[in-house]
Design an enzyme around this catalytic site. Sequence first.
Site: not given
Ligand SMILES: CC(=O)N[C@H]1[C@@H](OP(=O)(O)OP(=O)(O)OC[C@H]2O[C@@H](n3ccc(=O)[nH]c3=O)[C@H](O)[C@@H]2O)O[C@H](CO)[C@@H](O)[C@@H]1O
Ligand SMILES: C=C(OP(=O)(O)O)C(=O)O
Length: 419
Positions: A22-23, A117, A122, A306, A398
């Site tokens: 998915k990711n 969320c 996030r 995850d 999802r």
């Molecule tokens: C590094 C990490 O493990 N990322 C996870 C994150 O990806 P996802 O892409 O959702 O989140 P990010 O990797 O961007 O976030 C990592 C960290 O950076 C912070 N942040 C992010 C973007 C930004 O603009 N500002 C900021 O401060 C977030 O709050 C978080 O603490 O959630 C996904 C769903 O659970 C997981 O598959 C990813 O492995």
């Molecule tokens: C939290 C997840 O997905 P999303 O970043 O789409 O919320 C996930 O894959 O565990």
Amino acid sequence: MDRIRIRGGRRLNGRIAVGGAKNAALPLMATGLLTHENVVLTNAPALSDIATMGGLLAQHGLRVEHDTASRRISLDGAATDFEAPYDLVRKMRASVLVLGPLLARYGEARVSLPGGCAIGTRPVDLHLKGLEQMGAVIELDAGYINAHVDGRLKGARILFTQVSVGATENLLMAATLADGTSELINAAREPEIADLAHCLISMGARIEGVGTDRLVIQGVDSLHGTTHPILPDRIEAGTFACAGAITGGELLLEGMKLELFGACTRSLREAGVELVQQEDGVLARRLNGLHGVDVMTEPFPGFATDMQAQFMALMAVAEGASMITETIFENRFMHVPELTRMGARINAHGSSAIVRGVSRLSGAPVMATDLRASVSLIIAGLAAEGDTVVNRVYHLDRGYERVEQKLAGVGAEIERLPG
Ligand SMILES: CC(=O)N[C@H]1[C@@H](OP(=O)(O)OP(=O)(O)OC[C@H]2O[C@@H](n3ccc(=O)[nH]c3=O)[C@H](O)[C@@H]2O)O[C@H](CO)[C@@H](O)[C@@H]1O
Ligand SMILES: C=C(OP(=O)(O)O)C(=O)O
């Protein structure tokens, strides 16, 4: 609303198919906005998030076809509408990944701010700062990101102050069509990012440093269509490894590649789960007893956030204690009270939880507010005495395709109760 009922105590054994990730699939779908030619993704999972992303891209004007029988997604045509509305972004945060591609190709995007969320706040500030460095003008208005650029985005040297999967993906896509060279420093190294980069390269992008924390992208004038296979879902595979292990069983995770697990391999092995790469997948086999292991979630190749909830379910019945620390999200312990209702001994305080293994869990009606928390309750239910009923199955749908059918296929007593 559907529910899932599990009767615990059955040992899992056999082969279980791991789908496309998915990711990886969600950012890969956003590449359809970078070209008007046909992008075909194979090994696509049938998940509600994929349908949501397809709906968003169709709303932008692309022709989107998802043939679930052949596992192919086809994306074609040009965008005519540049807005990603709140209703879709709220449902699925990966929607924000249309921002970079829309700006790079059309110079314009209006994308709802995703907001927080259940698992945390996030933020997307790193996405926005990077795009601004590339020349985009961004305003936040009424919950929306309004972005435009005169002419093309410009290559820039972007240093991420924090490792972000989403920001790396958004800026990587944007940089492929920018004018000049971009450098992404302290980029995330998740395998899904390498998969995205390989797809972009097959579309004509020029990217160096794939798989490292420094990506160098030479912008090109245009990208063309491609056919790209989506990499296996390491989180689905890890979930099944925990599910098999908690029952004392042995599963062949078909299609999985061991290197995708990163540090999860070591943690699972220390816990007493043997993982062996075989020709057609990874064999996950519980050796003897389960042992408490400390883990801390980190960006790849660290232990994946995850996988945290699923590993906690496993630790709930391990011998000894385990300290689980969540460093990525500030509120990703929603499974703790539900696991506790099933008899687990867990104390969560701040970003850490101490799990003291118990000899038995008991089935209970449970509810979770996010995807991985929900599946951790299924894992616990597989080992519990009696029935566990997991509510709010839409979270599971999802990210897990036919999870009850896949687990039933290897011996679990599990069924979906239509709501
Ligand atoms: C590094 C990490 O493990 N990322 C996870 C994150 O990806 P996802 O892409 O959702 O989140 P990010 O990797 O961007 O976030 C990592 C960290 O950076 C912070 N942040 C992010 C973007 C930004 O603009 N500002 C900021 O401060 C977030 O709050 C978080 O603490 O959630 C996904 C769903 O659970 C997981 O598959 C990813 O492995
Ligand atoms: C939290 C997840 O997905 P999303 O970043 O789409 O919320 C996930 O894959 O565990």
